[in-house]
Write a protein that holds these residues in place. Structure first.
Motif, PDB file in Angstrom:
ATOM      1  N   UNK A  34     -40.481  44.646  22.811  1.00  0.00           N
ATOM      2  CA  UNK A  34     -39.707  43.482  22.372  1.00  0.00           C
ATOM      3  C   UNK A  34     -40.584  42.233  22.373  1.00  0.00           C
ATOM      4  N   UNK A  35     -41.396  42.063  23.418  1.00  0.00           N
ATOM      5  CA  UNK A  35     -42.299  40.910  23.472  1.00  0.00           C
ATOM      6  C   UNK A  35     -43.276  40.929  22.299  1.00  0.00           C
ATOM      7  N   UNK A  36     -43.804  42.119  21.981  1.00  0.00           N
ATOM      8  CA  UNK A  36     -44.743  42.235  20.865  1.00  0.00           C
ATOM      9  C   UNK A  36     -44.066  41.859  19.543  1.00  0.00           C
ATOM     10  N   UNK A  37     -42.810  42.309  19.365  1.00  0.00           N
ATOM     11  CA  UNK A  37     -42.075  41.999  18.127  1.00  0.00           C
ATOM     12  C   UNK A  37     -41.856  40.494  18.016  1.00  0.00           C
ATOM     13  N   UNK A  38     -41.442  39.848  19.136  1.00  0.00           N
ATOM     14  CA  UNK A  38     -41.198  38.407  19.106  1.00  0.00           C
ATOM     15  C   UNK A  38     -42.478  37.627  18.838  1.00  0.00           C
ATOM     16  N   UNK A  39     -43.575  38.066  19.469  1.00  0.00           N
ATOM     17  CA  UNK A  39     -44.862  37.388  19.252  1.00  0.00           C
ATOM     18  C   UNK A  39     -45.295  37.514  17.794  1.00  0.00           C
ATOM     19  N   UNK A  40     -45.102  38.722  17.232  1.00  0.00           N
ATOM     20  CA  UNK A  40     -45.506  38.948  15.846  1.00  0.00           C
ATOM     21  C   UNK A  40     -44.670  38.093  14.898  1.00  0.00           C
ATOM     22  N   UNK A  41     -43.359  38.025  15.156  1.00  0.00           N
ATOM     23  CA  UNK A  41     -42.475  37.225  14.302  1.00  0.00           C
ATOM     24  C   UNK A  41     -42.832  35.741  14.395  1.00  0.00           C
ATOM     25  N   UNK A  42     -43.143  35.270  15.621  1.00  0.00           N
ATOM     26  CA  UNK A  42     -43.538  33.872  15.814  1.00  0.00           C
ATOM     27  C   UNK A  42     -44.823  33.561  15.048  1.00  0.00           C
ATOM     28  N   UNK A  43     -45.805  34.435  15.172  1.00  0.00           N
ATOM     29  CA  UNK A  43     -47.080  34.218  14.479  1.00  0.00           C
ATOM     30  C   UNK A  43     -46.897  34.259  12.961  1.00  0.00           C
ATOM     31  N   UNK A  44     -45.918  35.053  12.519  1.00  0.00           N
ATOM     32  CA  UNK A  44     -45.677  35.206  11.077  1.00  0.00           C
ATOM     33  C   UNK A  44     -45.246  33.884  10.435  1.00  0.00           C
ATOM     34  N   UNK A  45     -44.477  33.083  11.167  1.00  0.00           N
ATOM     35  CA  UNK A  45     -43.930  31.863  10.549  1.00  0.00           C
ATOM     36  C   UNK A  45     -44.488  30.582  11.162  1.00  0.00           C
ATOM     37  N   UNK A  46     -45.251  30.687  12.223  1.00  0.00           N
ATOM     38  CA  UNK A  46     -45.689  29.487  12.949  1.00  0.00           C
ATOM     39  C   UNK A  46     -46.478  28.538  12.055  1.00  0.00           C
ATOM     40  N   UNK A  47     -47.447  29.097  11.323  1.00  0.00           N
ATOM     41  CA  UNK A  47     -48.323  28.232  10.523  1.00  0.00           C
ATOM     42  C   UNK A  47     -47.536  27.482   9.451  1.00  0.00           C
ATOM     43  N   UNK A  48     -46.680  28.202   8.705  1.00  0.00           N
ATOM     44  CA  UNK A  48     -45.934  27.562   7.620  1.00  0.00           C
ATOM     45  C   UNK A  48     -44.935  26.544   8.155  1.00  0.00           C
ATOM     46  N   UNK A  49     -44.254  26.870   9.275  1.00  0.00           N
ATOM     47  CA  UNK A  49     -43.273  25.944   9.835  1.00  0.00           C
ATOM     48  C   UNK A  49     -43.948  24.710  10.423  1.00  0.00           C
ATOM     49  N   UNK A  50     -45.082  24.914  11.080  1.00  0.00           N
ATOM     50  CA  UNK A  50     -45.821  23.771  11.647  1.00  0.00           C
ATOM     51  C   UNK A  50     -46.267  22.829  10.537  1.00  0.00           C
TER      52      UNK A  50
END
Length: 430
Positions: free
Chosen positions: A221-237
């Protein structure tokens, strides 16, 4: 062991059937021949007696009684002969059925039953395997769906965080710009220029992690959340930075015009204040002049009221004297009237006595002008009499109302709704 026992039973039954079949033909022939002879002889003797029965006598009656006794014995003998043959049939039937039972699917001893039981057990085993496989398939599908949902939830939370923080940043910048004055303009310009455009989504996400299915291992679950965060972090930032930077630039572009607007507002305010002061001064002077005029007018009005008051007092004194004179004359007239009435009363006392008043009883009856008046009549009757009567007396007096309610129930299925009213079924067979 079972096979040997079954073979012995089958052999024995085959031998008994064969033996019975060998002798059954002779037994049937002999039994049929003997029964036929007995029946013919019995019927002949019976017909002869029946032909003589038109003229009954003691001797004939005794012969008929003897015949009936012998006929019954003959019937019994015929039945015994038949039983010997049918018993053989029963033995043959039993032999066949005994062998057939070894192939009866409902018999626990039959080979078919035992083999079918094996098939049923195997089918149950296969169904259980299929059920377990389906449960495992559903479990894996459920886990995959939960993983997908967890990824989407993380992305949704990240978007919410950026939307909320962007809205907060834009509101703060707009509020700073709105509160700008000529005194703090440079400070506001500096704060807007230096307002940060960076956002650390992870720091907010740590407190808003979405829940997930217990079927997903914690590490996965932690890996999935980290992957999802990394997926959108750059564009959202970048989206946050662009929105804040764009708003900052728009505010800075309008900074000079805002200062000019404030300066114009200050000039207009100074002019307005000066005009108000001049207007106030003029108003004060006008008010002073008006106050002096009002004071002079008030003095003149006071003198006028004093003169009017003196005239009114003189007129009131004149009217008082005239009223006193009128009251004196009225009292003299009233004295004269009282004396006249006294004389009249004396004459009345001397007159003959008037007859005594008539004695009479006054009662009332009711006339009803509208059918609704009966509702009030029923209500008063219930209050003063009906509520004090026994259930038996009420049934006698109001039974016709109960009959009407029963007819309405039986024809229209409309009932009286009251805890004290109970409907009981009357069942009559047709």
């Amino acid at each position: 062991m079972d096979d040997n026992r079954q073979l012995a039973v089958i052999t024995q039954q085959t031998a008994e059937i064969t033996k019975s079949v060998a002798s059954i033909k002779t037994d049937i022939t002999n039994a049929a021949t003997d029964n036929n002879k007995s029946l013919q002889a019995c019927l002949s003797a019976g017909d002869l007696l029946l032909s003589r029965s038109s003229e009954m006598n003691d001797e004939l009656d005794a012969e008929i009684a003897s015949f009936i006794k012998k006929a019954k014995a003959t019937a019994k003998a015929m039945k015994d002969r038949r039983s010997t043959v049918t018993q053989v049939f029963d033995l043959v039937k039993k032999g066949f059925t005994t062998m057939e039972n070894f192939l009866d699917a409902k018999s626990e001893e039959s080979i078919i039953y035992k083999l079918q039981k094996k098939r049923d057990e195997y089918a149950a085993f296969k169904l259980e395997q299929q059920r377990k496989a389906e449960e495992e398939r559903q479990r894996l599908a459920r886990i995959e769906a939960a993983k997908t949902q967890l990824r989407e939830d993380v992305i949704t939370v990240c978007n919410q965080i950026v939307n909320e923080k962007t809205s907060e940043a834009l509101d703060r910048l707009s509020e700073k710009f709105r509160l700008m004055t000529l005194d703090n303009a440079e400070q506001i310009k500096k704060e807007i220029s230096e307002y940060p455009t960076e956002i650390k989504i992870a720091s907010f996400l740590a407190d808003r992690k979405p829940s997930f299915s217990p079927e997903i291992p914690a590490e996965e679950a932690r890996n999935i959340m980290n992957a999802a965060y990394k997926e959108v972090n750059e564009s959202l930032t970048k989206s946050y930075a662009d929105s804040v930077a764009s708003t900052k630039q728009d505010l800075l572009d309008t900074f000079d015009s805002k200062v000019s607007e404030l300066q114009e507002q200050k000039r207009l305010e100074d002019e307005r204040r000066k005009a108000e002061e001049e207007a106030k001064k003029a108003a004060d002077e006008k008010a002073k002049a008006e106050a002096e005029a009002r004071a002079k007018a008030a003095e003149e009005e006071r003198k006028k009221r004093e003169e009017e008051l003196k005239a009114a007092e003189a007129q009131a004194e004149k009217e008082r004297l005239e009223k006193a004179e009128a009251e004196r004359k009225q009292r003299e007239e009233e004295d004269r009237i009282r004396k006249a009435q006294s004389q009249t009363q004396t004459l009345f006392d001397q007159a003959p006595a008037i007859a005594a008043p008539v004695k009479a009883k006054v009662s009332h009856h009711i006339e009803i002008d509208d059918p609704t008046g009966f509702l009030a009549i029923i209500q008063m009757w219930w209050t003063h009499e009906g509520s004090k009567m026994s259930l038996e007396d009420l049934n006698k007096k109001l039974g016709f109302m109960v009959k009407t309610c029963e007819k309405v129930k039986n024809k229209e299925d409309i009932t009286v709704i009251d805890p004290a009213v109970r409907y009981v079924e009357d069942i009559v067979a047709k």
